[in-house]
Design an enzyme around this catalytic site. Structure first.
Site, PDB file in Angstrom:
ATOM      1  N   ALA A  59      -4.298   3.038  -5.626  1.00  0.00           N
ATOM      2  CA  ALA A  59      -4.668   2.910  -4.213  1.00  0.00           C
ATOM      3  C   ALA A  59      -3.864   1.814  -3.528  1.00  0.00           C
ATOM      4  O   ALA A  59      -3.322   2.016  -2.430  1.00  0.00           O
ATOM      5  CB  ALA A  59      -6.167   2.622  -4.096  1.00  0.00           C
ATOM      6  N   GLU A  60      -3.755   0.658  -4.153  1.00  0.00           N
ATOM      7  CA  GLU A  60      -3.013  -0.441  -3.519  1.00  0.00           C
ATOM      8  C   GLU A  60      -1.527  -0.115  -3.418  1.00  0.00           C
ATOM      9  O   GLU A  60      -0.876  -0.453  -2.438  1.00  0.00           O
ATOM     10  CB  GLU A  60      -3.219  -1.761  -4.258  1.00  0.00           C
ATOM     11  CG  GLU A  60      -2.536  -2.898  -3.535  1.00  0.00           C
ATOM     12  CD  GLU A  60      -3.212  -4.246  -3.685  1.00  0.00           C
ATOM     13  OE1 GLU A  60      -2.618  -5.218  -3.196  1.00  0.00           O
ATOM     14  OE2 GLU A  60      -4.310  -4.329  -4.254  1.00  0.00           O
ATOM     15  N   THR A  61      -0.994   0.562  -4.407  1.00  0.00           N
ATOM     16  CA  THR A  61       0.411   0.968  -4.368  1.00  0.00           C
ATOM     17  C   THR A  61       0.674   1.887  -3.180  1.00  0.00           C
ATOM     18  O   THR A  61       1.617   1.682  -2.414  1.00  0.00           O
ATOM     19  CB  THR A  61       0.805   1.672  -5.675  1.00  0.00           C
ATOM     20  OG1 THR A  61       0.639   0.754  -6.759  1.00  0.00           O
ATOM     21  CG2 THR A  61       2.239   2.169  -5.639  1.00  0.00           C
TER      22      THR A  61
END
Length: 140
Positions: A59-61
Site C-alpha cells: 500500500a505505501e509503495t
C-alpha cells in the site's frame, strides 16, 4: 506540472530496496491510478497467511508512487501516515493493489489503496497521506 510516469526514477527496482526484496511488481503507472502486485509466497507470517505488514508495504509503495507522479520534480513525497484495515487473509498466489488519489495538493496528498486477492476479494483497505517536501531527504 506532474511528471510523465515514464520519467519516474527507477529507485524502487534497485536490488537493495524493499520493493525488490518483497517481489513487488508495478503494473500500471498513471496520474489517476497506480497498480502493483505482490506474491504471497515469501511474504507470509508464521501461520501461513499473508503478513499484514506486507500488505502495508504494498500500500505505501503504491500510494507514495502515485504521490511522486504528482509531486516530482519540484517536490518530493514522504509518507506521513498509513492506516490499514485487514479484511481477510490470503494464503497463495498474488495480491494486487490499486492506488487512487483522494486529495492531491501542493504540500500533501492522500491516497486510498485497495488490495485484492486473485479471486478479486478485498484483503486490505489502506489510506496513505504523504507530505510533499521541497528537498529530498539525505540518504547515507
Amino acid at each position: 506540472m506532474p511528471i510523465d510516469p515514464a520519467q519516474l526514477p527507477e529507485l524502487q527496482t534497485a536490488p537493495e530496496q524493499l520493493v525488490a526484496r518483497m517481489g513487488i511488481e508495478l503494473i500500471t503507472l498513471t496520474h489517476d491510478e497506480v497498480v502493483g502486485r505482490l506474491p504471497v509466497e515469501g511474504n507470509r507470517q508464521p501461520y501461513g497467511l499473508l503478513h499484514g505488514g506486507a500488505s502495508a508495504v504494498l500500500a505505501e509503495t503504491l500510494g507514495s508512487t502515485l504521490s511522486a507522479l504528482h509531486a516530482l520534480p519540484d517536490r518530493f513525497p514522504v509518507g506521513l501516515e498509513l492506516a490499514c484495515t485487514h479484511h481477510r487473509s490470503a494464503t497463495t498466489g498474488h495480491v494486487t493493489g490499486t492506488a487512487r488519489p483522494i486529495h492531491i495538493g501542493r504540500s500533501t496528498s492522500t491516497t486510498e489503496i485497495v488490495v485484492r486477492d486473485d479471486e478479486n476479494r478485498r484483503v486490505c483497505t489502506a489510506k496513505l497521506t504523504c507530505l510533499h517536501r521541497d528537498t529530498r531527504p539525505l540518504v547515507p
